[in-house]
Write a protein that holds these residues in place. Structure first.
Motif, mmCIF file in Angstrom:
data_model
loop_
_atom_site.group_PDB
_atom_site.id
_atom_site.type_symbol
_atom_site.label_atom_id
_atom_site.label_comp_id
_atom_site.label_asym_id
_atom_site.label_seq_id
_atom_site.Cartn_x
_atom_site.Cartn_y
_atom_site.Cartn_z
ATOM 1 N N TYR A 232 0.745 -1.329 -0.034
ATOM 2 C CA TYR A 232 0.086 0.132 -0.037
ATOM 3 C C TYR A 232 1.172 1.610 -0.045
ATOM 4 O O TYR A 232 0.359 2.057 -1.013
ATOM 5 C CB TYR A 232 -1.213 -0.192 1.525
ATOM 6 C CG TYR A 232 -2.053 -0.654 1.232
ATOM 7 C CD1 TYR A 232 -2.249 -1.711 -0.075
ATOM 8 C CD2 TYR A 232 -2.467 -1.461 2.422
ATOM 9 C CE1 TYR A 232 -3.824 -2.795 -0.369
ATOM 10 C CE2 TYR A 232 -3.546 -2.644 1.974
ATOM 11 C CZ TYR A 232 -3.842 -2.983 0.982
ATOM 12 O OH TYR A 232 -4.993 -3.991 0.886
ATOM 13 N N SER A 233 1.910 0.947 0.813
ATOM 14 C CA SER A 233 2.868 2.879 0.559
ATOM 15 C C SER A 233 3.254 2.533 -0.568
ATOM 16 O O SER A 233 3.697 3.760 -0.695
ATOM 17 C CB SER A 233 3.520 2.226 2.349
ATOM 18 O OG SER A 233 5.056 2.608 1.971
ATOM 19 N N ASP A 236 0.698 3.979 -3.389
ATOM 20 C CA ASP A 236 0.218 5.362 -2.622
ATOM 21 C C ASP A 236 1.533 6.664 -2.824
ATOM 22 O O ASP A 236 0.542 7.209 -3.522
ATOM 23 C CB ASP A 236 -1.027 4.997 -1.224
ATOM 24 C CG ASP A 236 -1.243 7.025 -1.283
ATOM 25 O OD1 ASP A 236 -1.647 6.755 -2.130
ATOM 26 O OD2 ASP A 236 -0.764 7.152 -0.451
ATOM 27 N N GLN A 240 0.958 9.113 -5.708
ATOM 28 C CA GLN A 240 0.573 10.659 -5.413
ATOM 29 C C GLN A 240 1.456 11.523 -5.928
ATOM 30 O O GLN A 240 1.406 12.750 -6.073
ATOM 31 C CB GLN A 240 0.833 10.838 -3.934
ATOM 32 C CG GLN A 240 -0.161 9.840 -3.492
ATOM 33 C CD GLN A 240 -1.766 10.351 -3.032
ATOM 34 O OE1 GLN A 240 -1.747 11.543 -4.111
ATOM 35 N NE2 GLN A 240 -2.609 9.714 -3.037
ATOM 36 N N ARG A 270 -6.687 2.980 2.179
ATOM 37 C CA ARG A 270 -5.586 3.473 1.866
ATOM 38 C C ARG A 270 -5.178 3.247 0.488
ATOM 39 O O ARG A 270 -4.024 3.856 0.401
ATOM 40 C CB ARG A 270 -5.077 1.715 3.046
ATOM 41 C CG ARG A 270 -5.789 1.993 4.486
ATOM 42 C CD ARG A 270 -4.841 0.366 4.739
ATOM 43 N NE ARG A 270 -3.323 1.171 4.450
ATOM 44 C CZ ARG A 270 -2.572 -0.128 5.475
ATOM 45 N NH1 ARG A 270 -2.423 -1.340 6.056
ATOM 46 N NH2 ARG A 270 -1.304 0.240 5.745
ATOM 47 N N LEU A 271 -5.909 3.400 -0.679
ATOM 48 C CA LEU A 271 -5.400 3.889 -1.538
ATOM 49 C C LEU A 271 -6.103 4.286 -2.708
ATOM 50 O O LEU A 271 -7.779 4.076 -2.288
ATOM 51 C CB LEU A 271 -5.220 2.153 -2.495
ATOM 52 C CG LEU A 271 -3.837 1.045 -1.965
ATOM 53 C CD1 LEU A 271 -4.105 -0.604 -3.006
ATOM 54 C CD2 LEU A 271 -2.560 1.762 -2.955
ATOM 55 N N PRO A 272 -5.911 5.300 -3.698
ATOM 56 C CA PRO A 272 -7.006 5.947 -3.767
ATOM 57 C C PRO A 272 -7.535 5.427 -4.643
ATOM 58 O O PRO A 272 -7.340 4.245 -6.104
ATOM 59 C CB PRO A 272 -5.843 7.366 -5.148
ATOM 60 C CG PRO A 272 -4.562 6.185 -4.714
ATOM 61 C CD PRO A 272 -4.483 5.195 -3.817
#
Ligand code: ZN
Length: 461
Positions: A232-233, A236, A240, A270-272
């Motif tokens: 996720y990190s 994301d 971004q 947690r994700l767009p």
């Protein structure tokens, strides 16, 4: 009753074991050797038995190293029946067809090289697409988990959920031969109980002898949640900052697992939501369709989702790109997309085009979610090379490279040990592991006779 070993003997690929039970030859798996030229060549060797004698082939699951030599077995005279779970039957078909297609391509390439070099000798493909289709015709009955099936009088087999990939099974073979009664368990590949989607593995309880895999006999997995958090990190932050995330992925199971996590990431915020995701692999697209047809293969949560009309692999921004022209169009996307494509170790396939168009961009990320063998492009990236050559062009590596190793489909040493303890067999045959992993795993086994068979060795049971 006798058992002999014809693959995955002191190695991790080429699973193939032959049981002679009351005069009935039964083959368990018929997998391909993988990993380097020497092993590739071993695929063409004699099986070590006559395929035309074999009455039944029982497949534990659809990974290439468990079903990849089936078309060759049929080509060399096998006329028996192939028994699988329903999902394995469908998945094995696309795995064999894909392999056949690659063999044909490789043979054509070799022939071109030979012609240019003025050489006459060419290597025929190991098997062709026609051979793979022919092999599909031998797939006979399918069976569900836990239902004993009679193969011949006195010989029953039960498929148990192995929790490794969709449709995967461990097998319990029950044989009454004259006065003797033998129960033998075959682990197939044992799943990692910590993962979502699938149920935990069912041990082959009641077996007096087991043939078990030891792939991670000396390894311990980190917690699953850490792997998901890292996924996720990376996704994301990359989206971004306006980059693409390229994920080289195996078509079977790993691609669907990543889709499942991305979907959950969007649902939990947690994700767009606006993120575009491309599954750019015809085989992964076909595999995903098969995954959607087999709700019976999943754990309770996912099964409930299916029952409620949901689909664990559907995301708002997901596009399937099957055609080459659609795949090429992805080259124009400068950022904001997750692109998943094969091959998993970036040794070939569409992912190499996506790497060519993204590796030089500092805002992009490459996410390695599977095993990267020595010498592969995925491994070079993992090792931090600064330049790679793709399609004859030198490309600087400016993108961020991330490796996530928590998505293994295999049980680790503790899980393997728990599986073995639940059975407590008198005799244990260790297969499907490197020597070091087997040796270490063997030191933890108690009150059982341990055998590490060599290729071609046979044992009375
Ligand atoms: Zn497997």
């Amino acid at each position: 009753m006798e058992i002999s070993f014809h693959g995955a003997a002191r190695g991790v690929t080429g699973s193939c074991h032959l049981v002679e039970a009351g005069g009935h030859p039964i083959l368990l798996d018929c997998g391909m050797y993988q990993g380097g030229r020497r092993l590739d060549e071993e695929n063409a060797d004699d099986f070590g038995f006559d395929p035309s004698d074999v009455e039944f082939l029982l497949l534990t699951h659809a990974h290439l190293d468990h079903c990849g030599r089936v078309p060759l077995l049929v080509k060399r005279g096998f006329r028996g029946r192939i028994v699988t779970t329903a999902a394995t039957r469908e998945l094995a078909r696309i795995v064999m067809l894909d392999a056949a297609h690659l063999h044909e391509e490789e043979a054509r390439r070799d022939a071109r090289h030979a012609a240019r070099g003025g050489r006459d000798e060419t290597t025929p493909p190991l098997y062709t697409v026609d051979d793979a289709l022919h092999a599909s015709d031998h797939f006979d009955k399918t069976t569900g988990y836990g239902d004993p099936m009679t193969l011949a009088p006195g010989i029953d087999v039960t498929f148990l959920d192995a929790g490794h990939i969709l449709g995967s099974a461990s097998l319990l073979l029950d044989v009454r031969d004259g006065g003797a009664h033998h129960i033998v368990g075959f682990s197939g590949d044992i799943g990692n109980a910590d993962r979502p989607l699938l149920r935990a593995p069912t041990p082959t309880r009641g077996a007096d002898a087991v043939v078990m895999e030891t792939t991670y006999g000396n390894r311990h997995h980190g917690p699953q949640q850490a792997a998901v958090d890292q996924l996720y990190s990376v996704v994301d932050t990359t989206i971004q900052r306006g980059g693409n995330v390229v994920i080289p992925t195996f078509a079977l199971e790993r691609a669907q697992e990543v889709l499942f996590h991305l979907r959950r990431g969007i649902e939990t915020g947690r994700l767009p939501r606006a993120m575009r995701v491309y599954l750019d692999s015809p085989m992964a697209i076909s595999a995903t369709a098969i995954f959607e047809r087999h709700p019976e293969g999943y754990d309770d949560d996912v099964a409930a989702l299916f029952r409620g009309g949901g689909d664990p692999f559907a995301l708002p921004g997901l596009r399937f790109t099957r055609e080459t022209s659609e795949s090429k169009a992805l080259n124009d996307i400068g950022g904001g997309a997750v692109i998943m494509a094969g091959s998993g170790m970036a040794t070939g396939g569409r992912v190499r085009h996506h790497l060519r168009h993204n590796l030089w961009r500092p805002e992009a990320s490459v996410l390695l979610v599977g095993y990267a063998a020595e010498g592969t492009l995925a491994r070079l990236l993992q090792d931090g090379v600064k330049r790679v050559t793709l399609f004859g062009e030198e490309i600087q590596v400016k993108a961020e490279i991330h490796s996530i190793d928590g998505f293994s489909a295999h049980a680790d040493a503790d899980e393997l040990l728990a599986w073995h303890r639940a059975i407590a067999p008198e005799r244990t045959f260790l297969v499907h592991g490197e020597q070091g992993a087997m040796d270490e795993f063997a030191t933890h086994l108690e009150k059982t006779q341990i055998v590490m068979p060599r290729l071609g060795e046979s044992f009375a049971l």
